[in-house]
Design an enzyme around this catalytic site. Structure first.
Site, PDB file in Angstrom:
ATOM      1  N   GLU A   1      -3.304   0.001 -12.513  1.00  0.00           N
ATOM      2  CA  GLU A   1      -3.400  -0.702 -11.223  1.00  0.00           C
ATOM      3  C   GLU A   1      -4.803  -1.272 -11.032  1.00  0.00           C
ATOM      4  OE1 GLU A   1      -0.580  -1.255 -10.165  1.00  0.00           O
ATOM      5  OE2 GLU A   1       0.451   0.384 -11.185  1.00  0.00           O
TER       6      GLU A   1
ATOM      7  N   GLU B   1       1.853  -8.168 -16.377  1.00  0.00           N
ATOM      8  CA  GLU B   1       2.273  -6.806 -16.727  1.00  0.00           C
ATOM      9  C   GLU B   1       2.066  -6.469 -18.209  1.00  0.00           C
ATOM     10  OE1 GLU B   1       2.480  -4.747 -14.589  1.00  0.00           O
ATOM     11  OE2 GLU B   1       3.012  -5.833 -12.759  1.00  0.00           O
TER      12      GLU B   1
ATOM     13  N   GLY C   1       6.077   3.221  -9.880  1.00  0.00           N
ATOM     14  CA  GLY C   1       4.925   4.087 -10.115  1.00  0.00           C
ATOM     15  C   GLY C   1       3.777   3.849  -9.149  1.00  0.00           C
ATOM     16  N   ALA C   2       3.377   2.588  -9.015  1.00  0.00           N
ATOM     17  CA  ALA C   2       2.246   2.259  -8.159  1.00  0.00           C
ATOM     18  C   ALA C   2       2.173   0.745  -8.008  1.00  0.00           C
ATOM     19  CB  ALA C   2       0.944   2.779  -8.764  1.00  0.00           C
ATOM     20  N   MET C   3       1.312   0.296  -7.093  1.00  0.00           N
ATOM     21  CA  MET C   3       1.239  -1.132  -6.801  1.00  0.00           C
ATOM     22  C   MET C   3      -0.202  -1.567  -6.581  1.00  0.00           C
ATOM     23  SD  MET C   3       2.794  -3.959  -6.388  1.00  0.00           S
ATOM     24  CE  MET C   3       1.838  -5.436  -6.110  1.00  0.00           C
ATOM     25  N   GLU C   4      -0.544  -2.705  -7.202  1.00  0.00           N
ATOM     26  CA  GLU C   4      -1.933  -3.146  -7.303  1.00  0.00           C
ATOM     27  C   GLU C   4      -2.422  -3.989  -6.134  1.00  0.00           C
ATOM     28  OE1 GLU C   4       0.632  -4.298  -9.276  1.00  0.00           O
ATOM     29  OE2 GLU C   4       0.407  -6.431  -9.700  1.00  0.00           O
TER      30      GLU C   4
ATOM     31  N   GLU D   1       5.542  -6.633  -3.563  1.00  0.00           N
ATOM     32  CA  GLU D   1       6.006  -7.200  -4.822  1.00  0.00           C
ATOM     33  C   GLU D   1       7.435  -6.756  -5.070  1.00  0.00           C
ATOM     34  OE1 GLU D   1       3.853  -6.125  -8.365  1.00  0.00           O
ATOM     35  OE2 GLU D   1       4.829  -7.671  -9.536  1.00  0.00           O
TER      36      GLU D   1
END
Ligand code: TRP
Ligand code: ZN
Length: 912
Positions: A307, A329, A270-273, A130
Site C-alpha cells: 500500500e 497492481e 486486504g488493504a487500500m492505498e 476503489e
C-alpha cells in the site's frame, strides 16, 4: 433504480476499445459530511469545465443508492434528469469557463453491507472507493482519469467520533454546537476519486516521526481501536522500512507531511492505498507474538509495503481506465515482492520468498488462466470491474514486470522507473506507457529489441508452455537444446502468437553435479572473458535451438532458474537427473523445483495406476514413494548447510490443487487419497529424521519473526505434524501428547497453532479438547477466532465429517456471514481450500456452496463473487462431480436478482 439489461439479465460488458477521454474535467471538490450512521448528509461543491478536446456532451454523473436533495449551478437552480443510475445535466453554461456545481445528497452508512462507499464498522465510519465506490458517496465522474484537488470537512458527534480523518493535511478543527465537532482536511495532491477516504470514530494511534534523506520530517500514524495499540509495533516498523526502502532503491520519497494507516475488521480485501490515509483489514495490521503467526507477520510487512509503494505506483501515476489496473497492481506487487526479498536479506531467504510467490502463482493464477475467467493482464472487456481484481492482474502482472526487470537489468530498470515518473507524474496512463518508458530508458536491451512482441504478455491470456528437448553429441562434445513454445486457446482468444520468454539456464555435470561453463557455439562474447555458468536466453520464436559446446558428457539441464518467466516447462528429465538437481543445483529455486517434479511424477503415476486401489478405510495398500525419493528427502531434511525454511518447502508435497492442474480429468477424491498416502509414507519412513528435526528446531528462543527463526518454527511445525500422522498410524500416544503439551505451553502463536494443526489434521483424540481450550483462550481476539474457524473448516475429511462440522460452525455464536474475514474463515476455507472435503460424491458440498453464494450475494456481492469462483474448474472434474457441479452453478445462475458480480462469474463458468 432499474438497470438496462440484456436477454439473460446480464449487465452489458464494457470494452477497452471504447475508451473516450472525459467530456468534462473536475478541478476542485469541496466535500462537507454530516456524519450519521442512519442518514449522512453530503454536500459536494465542484468546480468543473468542459474538456475542449472532446465533442460537447451533456454532463453524466455516476451515483448509486443516493438520495438526491438538491442540484445547483453557479449558486442557482438548474434542470436535470435521471438516466438509470446517472444524473444528467444538459443545460450547463456554454464556453470553456469553469463553473460551480453543488450537489446535496444523503446516504445510509449503517445499512451498507457491501462495504463499498461509506459504511459503519463497529461504530466507526470507513470508506472504500476503489474501484467504483465513490459514486455511492456522491454524484461524480467516477473514473480514474478525472483528477481533482480535494478539500474535506467532516462534522460529527464529538463523543462518539472523536477522531475525524481524511486525505492530506489537517488545516482546521474545532467544536460545533450540540456536542458536535469538525475537522477540515486539504489534500495537496490531485487525485482520482477512487483514492478518496474518510474515517471517523473512537480510535487511538501509534505515532512515529521520521526524517527523509533530504531532511524533511514526516509523521507516521497507525490508528486502531483502543485495545489494539499493543499490536501495532510490527506494522509501524514495516511502514518505516517501506519509506526507507522506496527512497533507497528507487529514489521515491514520501511526498506528504503525514501518512496514516487505519485498521478495520470489516473489509472486502486486504488493504487500500487511499492517498495519505491507507485503510487496512485488521488482519494486515495487528500482530503480537501471542496472537499472530510468522506468516501473519510477513504478510503484514508485505501488505504495508504494497500500500505504501502505491503512493508512487498508482497514486502519483494512476490508471487511465480500469483495463489498466495491472499498471498499478502488477508493478506494486513486483515492488512489494522485491521489498520483502531485500528485507529477508540472505540469498537463501530471498529464494524462499521467491518459491512462496511462485507457489501462489501456480496454484491460483495458472488455474485462472486455464479456466472460464481467463483474461489478459490488460483485459479487453469486463462486466463488473470488481471481478477483475484477480491473481492474473496482480501476480501474473508482477511476473510481467519482473521479466522487464530481468531483460534490462537492475540498474536499467531503475533508469526506466525514473523515466516513467519524469514522463507521467501527475497523470493517468496506460500499461503501454509503462513498458515504453522501461524500453526507452534501455535502448539496445532485449526488451527494446522485442518491444511490440513483448507486449503480447499484456494482450494474450493463457499460460504459455515451453517444451525443452536436449540432445548430446559425443563426437562434437556438444549439447543441442531445443525450446519450443505454445499457448492453449482461452475464452475469446483462439490463436496465440509467440511470446518473448526469458529463460535463465545452467548445465550441471551429471556425475558430480558441478556447474558447467556455458559456451554457446555461436557466441563471441563468451570467448572474451570467463564463461558464465548461468545465463538468460530469450526465446522469441515458436522454436529455437541453442548449441552448447566443450562438454565431455551429457549434462543435466537446469532451466527457468528462479522462475524467470510465468510459463509451464515441459521437459523429459529422468528421475536421476532430477535427483542431481535436487542435490546440487546452484539455483535454489530449481533445487526445490526438482523435488516438486519428482513428487508430482510419483503422484500422477499413482493416480493413473488402477492397480493401486484404496482399501475400505481409504488407505493405500502399497507404498507409493520409491526408496530413492525417500532417501533424497531424508538427505535434504538432514542436510547440514540448508536453511530450515528451505527444507520445509522441499518436504512439503505439491498441493492437491496443483496436482489437479496437471491432469486432464480430475478425480478429487483420488488425488486426495494419493497425496495423503504419500504424506503418511513420508511421515513413517522418516520418523527418526522428523524426531531429529523436531529436536534441532524445537526451541527458537525469544520470539522474533526473522527468516531464520521463522524457518526453524516452520520446519519443527512440519516435523510435529508428520510425527502425529505417523503416531495415528502406529497407535503411538507419545507424540500426540507432546503436541498437546506444546500447544499448551507454546510461547508464541506460530508454535501454538502448528501444534493445534498437527492435532486436528492427524485426527487424534486430543484435537477436541485442544480446540475448546484454544477458543476459550482467544475468545476476545477476532483474528485468532478466524484461525480457529478456518482450521476446522479446512481439516482433512474423515468419512464426510467436515461438512456437518462446517454447518455447525455457521450456527456458532461467534459466526457472522456479514463479516468478510469470518465468512472467508469458514465458507472459503471449506469450499476453496479443502478439495478433499468439498468434492463429495453426494454433491452436498456443492449444494452448500450454491446456498452460501446466494445468501452472501444479497449481503456483499464482491465477496459472493469470489466464492462463486470456487467451481471455476468444474469442466475438468470426473463424473459424478462434473454433472453435480454444473447443476450447482446452474442453480445459482437461475436465481433472479443476482448482482452483476456473481452473474458475470456464473455466466462465464457455464459458457462453452
Ligand atoms: N487497491 C487495493 C490494493 O491492491 C485493492 C482493493 C482494496 C480493492 N479494497 C478493494 C479493490 C475493494 C476493489 C474493491 O492494494
Ligand atoms: Zn494494490
Amino acid at each position: 433504480m432499474l438497470q438496462l439489461r440484456d436477454g439473460q439479465g446480464q449487465a452489458p460488458a464494457i470494452h477497452r476499445a471504447d475508451y473516450q477521454a472525459p467530456a468534462w474535467w473536475i478541478d476542485t471538490v469541496d466535500l462537507t459530511f454530516d456524519l450519521d450512521p442512519a442518514k449522512t448528509r453530503v454536500l459536494n461543491k465542484m468546480r468543473l469545465r468542459r474538456n475542449p478536446e472532446v465533442l460537447a456532451q451533456p454532463l453524466r454523473l455516476d451515483g448509486e443508492e443516493l438520495n438526491l436533495a438538491r442540484v445547483m449551478v453557479n449558486g442557482g437552480g438548474t434542470s436535470f434528469k435521471m438516466d438509470g443510475n446517472q444524473l444528467v445535466l444538459e443545460n450547463l453554461p456554454e464556453g470553456n469557463e469553469p463553473f460551480d456545481l453543488e450537489i446535496f445528497t444523503t446516504c445510509a452508512p449503517a445499512k451498507n453491507t457491501q462495504l463499498m462507499g461509506l459504511y459503519v464498522s463497529q461504530g466507526t465510519f470507513f470508506t472504500q472507493c476503489e474501484a467504483e465506490g465513490f459514486r455511492r458517496i456522491t454524484y461524480f465522474l467516477d473514473r480514474p482519469d478525472v483528477m481533482a484537488s480535494y478539500t474535506v470537512t467532516l462534522r460529527a458527534d464529538k463523543a462518539l467520533y472523536p477522531v475525524l480523518l481524511s486525505n492530506g493535511n489537517l488545516v482546521d478543527s474545532g467544536a460545533l454546537e450540540d456536542g458536535r465537532h469538525f475537522a477540515k482536511w486539504v489534500d495537496p495532491h490531485k487525485k482520482p476519486c477512487y483514492l478518496f477516504a474518510l474515517v471517523a470514530g473512537k480510535l487511538v494511534a501509534r505515532e512515529q516521526l521520521i526524517k527523509s534523506r533530504s531532511g524533511t520530517s514526516h509523521l507516521l500514524q497507525v490508528y486502531v481501536r483502543p485495545g489494539d495499540l499493543g499490536k501495532t509495533e510490527h506494522a509501524m516498523n514495516s511502514l518505516m522500512h517501506s519509506v526507507a526502502w522506496d527512497e533507497a532503491r528507487f529514489g521515491l520519497p514520501l511526498d506528504l507531511e503525514r501518512f496514516m494507516i487505519v485498521a478495520t475488521s470489516d473489509f472486502n480485501m486486504g488493504a487500500m492505498e487511499n492517498k495519505g490515509l491507507n485503510i487496512f483489514n485488521t488482519k494486515y495490521v495487528l500482530a503480537s507474538e501471542a496472537t499472530a503467526t510468522d506468516t501473519d507477520f510477513s504478510n503484514i510487512e508485505s501488505v504495508v509495503g504494497h500500500e505504501y509503494f502505491h503512493n508512487w505506483t498508482g497514486n502519483r501515476v494512476t490508471c487511465r481506465d480500469w483495463f489498466q489496473l495491472s499498471l498499478k497492481e502488477g508493478l506494486t506487487v513486483f515492488r512489494d515482492q522485491e521489498f520483502s526479498q531485500d528485507m529477508a536479506g540472505s540469498p537463501s531467504a530471498r529464494a524462499v520468498k521467491r518459491i512462496e510467490d511462485v507457489r501462489v502463482l501456480r496454484t491460483a493464477q495458472f488455474p485462472e488462466d486455464a479456466g472460464p475467467m481467463a483474461h489478459p493482464v490488460r483485459p479487453d472487456s469486463y462486466v463488473e470491474i470488481n471481478n477483475f481484481y484477480t491473481v492474473t492482474i496482480y501476480e501474473k502482472g508482477a511476473e510481467v514486470v519482473r521479466m522487464q526487470h530481468n531483460l534490462v537489468g537492475r540498474e536499467g530498470f531503475a533508469k526506466g522507473m525514473k523515466l516513467y515518473f519524469d514522463r507521467h507524474d501527475g497523470h493517468a496512463v496506460t500499461c503501454d506507457d509503462f513498458v515504453q518508458a522501461i524500453a526507452d530508458a534501455n535502448p539496445g536491451s532485449p526488451l527494446a529489441q522485442h518491444l511490440p512482441q513483448f507486449k503480447r504478455w499484456y494482450s494474450q491470456a493463457g499460460t504459455p508452455r515451453v517444451r525443452a528437448t536436449g540432445r548430446y553429441d559425443a563426437a562434437t562434445r556438444s549439447y543441442a537444446l531445443t525450446l519450443s513454445q505454445s499457448c492453449a486457446p482461452t475464452p475469446g482468444q483462439s490463436e496465440k502468437l509467440p511470446f518473448v520468454i526469458p529463460v535463465e539456464l545452467g548445465l550441471l555435470d551429471a556425475a558430480t553435479g558441478a556447474a558447467l561453463p556455458l559456451q554457446l557455439a555461436d557466441d563471441s562474447a563468451a570467448q572474451a572473458g570467463a564463461t558464465p555458468t548461468s545465463r538468460v536466453v530469450v526465446l522469441t520464436e515458436a522454436s529455437q535451438t541453442l548449441t552448447f559446446t566443450h562438454l565431455d558428457s551429457e549434462p543435466v539441464p537446469s532451466l527457468l532458474r528462479d522462475f524467470s518467466a510465468p510459463v509451464v516447462l515441459d521437459i523429459d528429465t529422468t528421475d536421476a537427473q532430477l535427483l542431481t538437481l535436487l542435490a546440487h543445483d546452484a539455483d535454489a529455486f530449481n533445487r526445490w523445483e526438482a523435488g516438486q517434479r519428482l513428487a508430482l511424477r510419483i503422484a500422477i503415476n499413482a493416480i493413473a495406476d488402477n492397480a493401486q486401489q484404496t482399501s475400505a478405510n481409504g488407505h493405500f495398500d502399497h507404498k507409493i514413494l520409491p526408496a530413492e525419493f525417500v532417501e533424497a528427502m531424508r538427505a535434504v531434511l538432514r542436510h547440514p548447510a540448508l536453511d530450515a525454511a528451505f527444507k520445509e518447502l522441499v518436504l512439503t508435497l505439491p498441493s492437491e490443487t496443483y496436482i489437479a492442474e496437471q491432469l486432464d480429468v480430475v478425480d478429487p477424491q483420488r488425488i486426495h487419497a494419493v497425496r495423503e498416502a504419500m504424506r503418511e509414507q513420508l511421515a513413517l519412513s522418516l520418523q527418526a529424521d522428523w524426531e531429529w528435526a523436531w529436536e534441532q528446531n524445537e526451541d527458537t528462543g525469544g520470539y522474533r519473526p526473522d527468516p531464520v527463526s521463522s524457518g526453524r518454527r516452520a520446519l519443527s511445525g512440519l516435523a510435529l505434524h508428520m510425527l502425529c500422522i505417523a503416531a495415528q498410524r502406529t497407535g503411538d500416544v507419545v507424540w500426540p501428547g507432546k503436541a498437546y503439551q506444546r500447544f499448551k505451553v507454546a510461547g508464541n502463536m506460530t508454535d501454538r497453532f502448528n501444534a493445534l494443526t498437527a492435532l486436528v489434521a492427524s485426527g487424534c483424540e486430543l484435537a477436541a479438547p485442544a480446540l475448546a481450550r484454544f477458543h476459550a483462550l482467544f475468545k476476545d481476539e477476532p483474528l485468532v477466532i478466524d484461525k480457529w474457524f478456518a482450521l476446522q473448516a479446512g481439516a482433512p475429511d474423515r468419512g464426510g465429517n467436515v461438512l456437518p462440522t462446517v454447518r455447525q460452525l455457521l450456527q456458532h455464536p461467534d459466526f457472522s456471514i456479514k463479516n468478510p474475514n469470518r465468512a472467508r474463515s469458514v465458507i472459503f476455507s471449506y469450499c476453496s481450500a479443502n478439495p478433499g472435503a468439498f468434492h463429495r460424491a453426494d454433491a452436498a458440498g456443492y449444494v452448500f456452496w450454491s446456498d452460501r453464494v446466494i445468501e452472501l450475494d444479497a449481503i456483499n456481492p464482491q465477496v459472493a463473487a469470489r466464492l462463486a469462483r470456487a467451481l471455476d474448474r468444474w469442466k475438468k472434474l470426473a463424473e459424478p462431480w462434473r454433472t453435480a457441479a454444473r447443476e450447482a452453478i446452474a442453480r445459482v445462475a437461475a436465481r433472479e436478482g443476482l448482482s452483476n458480480d456473481v452473474r458475470e462469474v456464473v455466466t462465464r463458468a457455464l459458457a462453452d
